[in-house]
Write an enzyme that holds these catalytic residues in place. Structure first.
Site, short mmCIF file in Angstrom:
data_model
loop_
_atom_site.label_atom_id
_atom_site.label_comp_id
_atom_site.label_asym_id
_atom_site.label_seq_id
_atom_site.Cartn_x
_atom_site.Cartn_y
_atom_site.Cartn_z
N LYS A 185 4.47 1.11 9.24
CA LYS A 185 4.58 2.35 8.47
C LYS A 185 3.94 3.52 9.21
O LYS A 185 4.45 4.63 9.18
CB LYS A 185 3.90 2.18 7.11
CG LYS A 185 4.79 1.50 6.09
CD LYS A 185 4.09 1.39 4.75
CE LYS A 185 3.09 0.27 4.76
NZ LYS A 185 2.44 0.03 3.49
N GLU B 276 0.87 -1.16 0.00
CA GLU B 276 0.00 0.00 0.00
C GLU B 276 0.92 1.23 0.00
O GLU B 276 1.77 1.34 0.87
CB GLU B 276 -0.87 -0.01 1.27
CG GLU B 276 -1.91 1.07 1.28
CD GLU B 276 -2.72 1.07 2.58
OE1 GLU B 276 -3.45 2.03 2.78
OE2 GLU B 276 -2.60 0.13 3.38
N ARG C 91 4.86 -12.47 10.16
CA ARG C 91 5.46 -11.13 10.01
C ARG C 91 6.85 -11.12 10.60
O ARG C 91 7.07 -11.76 11.63
CB ARG C 91 4.65 -10.10 10.80
CG ARG C 91 3.50 -9.49 10.09
CD ARG C 91 2.86 -8.44 10.99
NE ARG C 91 3.18 -7.11 10.52
CZ ARG C 91 2.58 -6.54 9.49
NH1 ARG C 91 1.66 -7.18 8.82
NH2 ARG C 91 2.90 -5.31 9.12
P1 ATP Z 1 2.63 -1.79 7.91
O1 ATP Z 1 1.89 -2.26 9.10
O2 ATP Z 1 4.06 -1.54 8.16
O3 ATP Z 1 1.96 -0.63 7.22
P2 ATP Z 1 1.38 -3.45 5.98
O4 ATP Z 1 1.19 -4.91 6.09
O5 ATP Z 1 0.19 -2.59 6.15
O6 ATP Z 1 2.58 -3.01 6.92
P3 ATP Z 1 1.54 -3.36 3.12
O7 ATP Z 1 2.07 -2.26 2.28
O8 ATP Z 1 0.10 -3.62 3.10
O9 ATP Z 1 2.05 -3.06 4.61
O10 ATP Z 1 2.37 -4.69 2.87
C1 ATP Z 1 2.76 -5.21 1.63
C2 ATP Z 1 3.15 -6.65 1.85
O11 ATP Z 1 4.22 -6.75 2.78
C3 ATP Z 1 2.00 -7.47 2.42
O12 ATP Z 1 1.92 -8.69 1.72
C4 ATP Z 1 2.38 -7.66 3.86
O13 ATP Z 1 1.83 -8.85 4.33
C5 ATP Z 1 3.91 -7.66 3.80
N1 ATP Z 1 4.49 -7.21 5.06
C6 ATP Z 1 4.28 -6.04 5.71
N2 ATP Z 1 4.93 -6.00 6.87
C7 ATP Z 1 5.61 -7.17 6.98
C8 ATP Z 1 6.48 -7.74 7.96
N3 ATP Z 1 6.79 -7.09 9.08
N4 ATP Z 1 6.99 -8.97 7.72
C9 ATP Z 1 6.69 -9.63 6.59
N5 ATP Z 1 5.89 -9.16 5.65
C10 ATP Z 1 5.34 -7.94 5.82
MG MG Z 2 -1.49 -2.20 5.20
#
Ligand code: ATP
Ligand code: MG
Length: 574
Positions: free
Chosen positions: A285, A51, A275
């Protein structure tokens, strides 16, 4: 017949003959089995779906390594897809940084897509679901929808608008799209089961009204699909075979499968993994954005940040990160990885690849009284003892040098073997020198150390076989270049930065000593023209990387990592 690839993507900063360390894991096992069994015609296609609401962090690096790495292994490919369903939080700056970071990690996407590319298709499918009696327009407010939702132990309540006719739903949905209704006044919901034990299946919202500009579709839309309605179908449109994501989406999988089934579209398969969490590190983020906005750090790429751009600026290599991600592996439960493990992989890679140079962070003048005034010798120095082909360089040696303040003690403690009055040490690649006297300032501090040298010990060995107990580094005073060194420590003081007293937030755990600026370091002249991003080992001090803040007159170095883990020692001492 297809066979899996044994080597992974050759990438920037990585030599093709050194494939990323890869061990077996359950994701690979599932894909390998599907591949073998001919599922999806033995085609493997993945996607990385960020995202664009912030910069990528090392948690994303793990997902990237899995998505791209596994597809590569099975001759497949990976799309980069921006999940831009939320018009209010997304910015082009984030899109650009994400592309740069994926490339830097060494991966290449096949297709570049945006969930917003699919808004028309998603709308059409929503209409189809309405026509099939599987979706309805609800007039409940967001608050009321939440109240009707029930809890984990209680079933939800059906909305009074749930049984509208197909015609009325089609009409209202069309008018939602046309902009007739204010934000939040209506939603489109899937008609599934308000009594489902899985709350995600209790008539989830598919569309909300939001009169907001979108970074790509402008003002074309005033209704936007929810992530849960967009994600699975986006996978399906791209014919993604294996859609890997983190564990929190496991409970959403039945909903994605429901949409796919009801629409009769390509059945992408979602598989969840854990994660990445790292001690002393925040991987969210939203919280990282808060640090940037509150100016607790200099920006998303502050070298203390766990963002890809931060660790890149700090001097971490893509290969170190890929190796780390491979070693961390995947699991079906969330855990926590020691920060020391990340540093281990960084040191391991930099040890093999970074040229050695001599730098003095806190200079103390050393004068060799019996060395001819005005004479300069070029000493041969080894560039990298781990790599013979890196060769040697010349380092100027002269009568006045700088050594590290820490390498001299007027009154040496018992275990201290470095320079002190009457003691002889080796100057690396230079000579044996013996301290004869010191010069002090008004405050009684030693400002100059006077030595004599043994001309027969050139290169660092004495022909009479006499031993010294220490070898110290140095730079020639008249040849040294000035530099600033930024020494970093962990950004947070607690293994879990979220561990706070009531009424406080994670910022109360920020480490006030995470940045120390050493303003007047001295470095050997060979690095004079070093470009931003160049990495070195400063002998005996650590790994350093040239920061883009460097100017023609002054280089700025970031300490990537010390040579040893000092933090663990400090902690042990209590
Ligand atoms: P954040 O909470 O940091 O915003 P998010 O999951 O909302 O993380 P996205 O941009 O939606 O961030 O994530 C893109 C991809 O990265 C998704 O498939 C998510 O599952 C993966 N991802 C995000 N954070 C992690 C993490 N800490 N470890 C492994 N994969 C991750
Ligand atoms: Mg997200």
């Amino acid at each position: 017949m297809n066979t899996p690839n044994s080597s992974t993507t050759a990438a920037s900063d990585s030599k093709p003959e050194e494939p990323v360390v890869s061990a077996s894991n359950f994701l690979r096992d599932i894909i390998a089995e599907d591949f073998r069994a001919g599922k999806y015609d033995s085609r493997v296609q993945t996607r990385f779906p960020p995202e664009p609401n912030g910069y990528l962090h090392i948690g994303h690096a793990k997902a990237i390594c899995l998505d791209f790495g596994l597809a590569d292994e099975f001759n497949g490919h990976t799309n980069l897809r921006f999940d831009d369903t939320n018009p209010e939080k997304e910015e082009t700056e984030y899109v650009d940084s994400i592309m740069e970071d994926v490339r830097w990690l060494g991966f290449h996407w096949e297709g570049l897509y945006y969930a917003s590319d699919y808004f028309d298709q998603l709308y059409e499918w929503a209409v189809k679901l309405i026509q099939a009696g599987k979706a309805y327009v609800d007039d409940l407010s967001a608050d009321e929808v939440r109240k009707h939702r029930g809890t984990l132990t209680e079933p939800g309540k059906e909305s009074p608008y749930r049984n509208r006719s197909v015609e009325e739903n089609l009409d209202l949905f069309e008018r939602m799209r046309a902009g007739e209704f204010p934000d939040g006044s209506r939603t489109l919901r899937a008609k599934i089961d308000m009594a489902s034990p899985n709350v995600n299946m209790r008539d989830p919202v598919m569309y909300r009204i939001l009169h907001a500009e979108h970074h790509r579709t402008g003002d074309k839309w005033c209704i936007y699909p929810m992530y849960d309605y967009a994600h699975g179908q986006s996978d399906s449109i791209e014919r993604v075979t294996h859609s890997m994501c983190t564990l929190e989406f496991a409970d959403h999988r039945p909903l994605y499968d429901w949409f796919i089934r009801e629409l009769g579209i390509f059945p992408s398969q979602q598989i969840e993994f854990d994660r990445l969490n790292i001690t002393y590190t925040l991987l969210s983020k939203r919280k990282l954005l808060q640090l940037v906005q509150d100016k607790q750090v200099s920006g998303w790429d502050d070298p203390r940040m766990p963002t890809i751009s931060g660790i890149r600026r700090r001097g971490y290599t893509p290969r170190a990160i890929r190796n780390f991600c491979a070693a961390v592996g995947v699991s079906r439960t969330n855990g926590s990885t020691d920060f020391a493990m990340l540093e281990h992989f960084v040191r391991e890679d930099l040890n093999r690849t970074s040229p050695r140079v001599m730098a003095v962070l806190r200079p103390l003048k050393l004068v060799i009284d019996n060395y001819p005034e005005g004479e300069v010798e070029e000493m041969d120095a080894i560039n990298n003892p781990e790599n013979e082909s890196a060769g040697t360089r010349k380092v100027p040696f002269s009568r006045e040098l700088y050594i590290e303040q820490d390498d001299f003690r007027e009154d040496p403690p018992k275990q201290y073997h470095r320079l002190s009055p009457g003691r002889e040490v080796r100057l690396r690649y230079g000579y044996f020198v013996k301290c004869m006297s010191v010069v002090k300032n008004d405050r009684g501090e030693v400002v100059e150390v006077h030595c004599t040298y043994d001309p027969a010990s050139r290169g660092g060995n004495s022909p009479d076989g006499r031993k010294v107990k220490a070898t110290i580094h140095w730079v020639s005073a008249q040849h040294a270049i000035d530099a600033e060194a930024r020494l970093y420590d962990k950004l947070f003081t607690k293994p879990n930065p979220g561990d706070v007293e009531e009424g406080q937030d994670f910022t109360s755990n920020l480490n006030p000593e995470s940045l120390e600026v050493v303003a007047a370091a001295k470095i050997e002249p060979s690095v004079r023209d070093a470009k931003a991003g160049s990495r070195y080992q400063f002998e005996r001090l650590g790994y350093f990387c040239v920061d883009p803040d460097s100017t023609a007159g002054k280089l700025v170095f970031n300490r990537t990592a010390s040579l040893k883990d000092t933090w663990a020692k400090i902690e042990k001492r209590g």
